[in-house]
Design a protein around this motif. Structure first.
Motif, mmCIF file in Angstrom:
data_model
loop_
_atom_site.group_PDB
_atom_site.id
_atom_site.type_symbol
_atom_site.label_atom_id
_atom_site.label_comp_id
_atom_site.label_asym_id
_atom_site.label_seq_id
_atom_site.Cartn_x
_atom_site.Cartn_y
_atom_site.Cartn_z
ATOM 1 N N ILE A 10 0.837 -1.204 0.000
ATOM 2 C CA ILE A 10 0.000 0.000 0.000
ATOM 3 C C ILE A 10 0.870 1.252 0.000
ATOM 4 O O ILE A 10 0.609 2.206 -0.746
ATOM 5 C CB ILE A 10 -0.974 -0.013 1.200
ATOM 6 N N VAL A 11 1.921 1.277 0.823
ATOM 7 C CA VAL A 11 2.826 2.432 0.857
ATOM 8 C C VAL A 11 3.512 2.615 -0.491
ATOM 9 O O VAL A 11 3.640 3.741 -0.994
ATOM 10 C CB VAL A 11 3.853 2.284 2.000
ATOM 11 N N ALA A 12 3.915 1.526 -1.125
ATOM 12 C CA ALA A 12 4.565 1.616 -2.439
ATOM 13 C C ALA A 12 3.598 2.171 -3.482
ATOM 14 O O ALA A 12 3.968 3.020 -4.301
ATOM 15 C CB ALA A 12 5.084 0.247 -2.856
ATOM 16 N N ILE A 13 2.363 1.715 -3.452
ATOM 17 C CA ILE A 13 1.360 2.210 -4.402
ATOM 18 C C ILE A 13 1.086 3.691 -4.175
ATOM 19 O O ILE A 13 0.986 4.474 -5.126
ATOM 20 C CB ILE A 13 0.065 1.370 -4.312
ATOM 21 N N LEU A 14 0.979 4.099 -2.937
ATOM 22 C CA LEU A 14 0.743 5.514 -2.630
ATOM 23 C C LEU A 14 1.925 6.377 -3.075
ATOM 24 O O LEU A 14 1.734 7.479 -3.605
ATOM 25 C CB LEU A 14 0.458 5.704 -1.149
ATOM 26 N N ALA A 15 3.136 5.903 -2.853
ATOM 27 C CA ALA A 15 4.322 6.654 -3.280
ATOM 28 C C ALA A 15 4.351 6.780 -4.795
ATOM 29 O O ALA A 15 4.666 7.845 -5.341
ATOM 30 C CB ALA A 15 5.589 5.969 -2.777
ATOM 31 N N TRP A 16 4.040 5.709 -5.496
ATOM 32 C CA TRP A 16 4.007 5.740 -6.965
ATOM 33 C C TRP A 16 2.946 6.729 -7.455
ATOM 34 O O TRP A 16 3.197 7.522 -8.362
ATOM 35 C CB TRP A 16 3.730 4.343 -7.509
ATOM 36 N N ALA A 17 1.767 6.704 -6.829
ATOM 37 C CA ALA A 17 0.690 7.609 -7.224
ATOM 38 C C ALA A 17 1.083 9.061 -6.964
ATOM 39 O O ALA A 17 0.803 9.950 -7.778
ATOM 40 C CB ALA A 17 -0.594 7.257 -6.481
ATOM 41 N N LYS A 18 1.744 9.326 -5.865
ATOM 42 C CA LYS A 18 2.205 10.683 -5.540
ATOM 43 C C LYS A 18 3.229 11.150 -6.569
ATOM 44 O O LYS A 18 3.191 12.292 -7.028
ATOM 45 C CB LYS A 18 2.796 10.694 -4.131
ATOM 46 N N MET A 19 4.130 10.272 -6.968
ATOM 47 C CA MET A 19 5.143 10.612 -7.968
ATOM 48 C C MET A 19 4.481 10.930 -9.312
ATOM 49 O O MET A 19 4.816 11.912 -9.965
ATOM 50 C CB MET A 19 6.142 9.462 -8.133
ATOM 51 N N ARG A 20 3.524 10.108 -9.735
ATOM 52 C CA ARG A 20 2.829 10.343 -10.995
ATOM 53 C C ARG A 20 2.048 11.653 -10.937
ATOM 54 O O ARG A 20 2.012 12.397 -11.907
ATOM 55 C CB ARG A 20 1.869 9.191 -11.306
ATOM 56 N N SER A 21 1.450 11.941 -9.811
ATOM 57 C CA SER A 21 0.705 13.185 -9.652
ATOM 58 C C SER A 21 1.637 14.389 -9.773
ATOM 59 O O SER A 21 1.317 15.371 -10.447
ATOM 60 C CB SER A 21 -0.001 13.199 -8.297
ATOM 61 N N ALA A 22 2.795 14.317 -9.160
ATOM 62 C CA ALA A 22 3.764 15.414 -9.232
ATOM 63 C C ALA A 22 4.280 15.590 -10.660
ATOM 64 O O ALA A 22 4.439 16.716 -11.136
ATOM 65 C CB ALA A 22 4.925 15.150 -8.278
ATOM 66 N N ARG A 23 4.535 14.487 -11.364
ATOM 67 C CA ARG A 23 4.994 14.567 -12.758
ATOM 68 C C ARG A 23 3.905 15.174 -13.632
ATOM 69 O O ARG A 23 4.194 15.977 -14.521
ATOM 70 C CB ARG A 23 5.371 13.191 -13.282
ATOM 71 N N TYR A 24 2.667 14.821 -13.402
ATOM 72 C CA TYR A 24 1.557 15.348 -14.187
ATOM 73 C C TYR A 24 1.407 16.853 -13.963
ATOM 74 O O TYR A 24 1.235 17.617 -14.895
ATOM 75 C CB TYR A 24 0.266 14.619 -13.832
ATOM 76 N N GLU A 25 1.503 17.274 -12.724
ATOM 77 C CA GLU A 25 1.383 18.695 -12.403
ATOM 78 C C GLU A 25 2.541 19.497 -12.980
ATOM 79 O O GLU A 25 2.383 20.673 -13.311
ATOM 80 C CB GLU A 25 1.303 18.885 -10.890
#
Length: 82
Positions: A10-25
């Motif tokens: 779960i922590v790995a998935i959340l970290a990946w999602a946060k990274m993708r969100s930052a790249r998108y922004e």
């Protein structure tokens, strides 16, 4: 799956999602985003693509012409010289 393995996943998935969100922004949502936003295409890249297309056309012609093996070998050697 154990409780701790699930927590790590779960922590790995959340970290990946946060990274993708930052790249998108930041405007880097897609790995090729900088190519889409380029004002001019790279001339060297265009030349290479044209040369590769020509080689593919020659290879397709060699494979579909139904020539004998010696003629095929000659055509391959001619390609290597270019």
């Amino acid at each position: 799956m154990s409780f701790w393995s699930a927590i790590v996943a779960i922590v790995a998935i959340l970290a990946w999602a946060k990274m993708r969100s930052a790249r998108y922004e930041a405007g880097l949502g897609h790995p090729l985003a900088e190519l889409r936003n380029a004002s001019r295409p790279d001339p060297a890249l265009e030349r290479e693509v044209i040369e590769l297309r020509k080689r593919v056309e020659v290879l397709e012609r060699i494979l579909t012409d139904g020539r004998d093996a010696s003629r095929l070998a000659q055509d391959i050697e001619a390609l290597r010289e270019h």
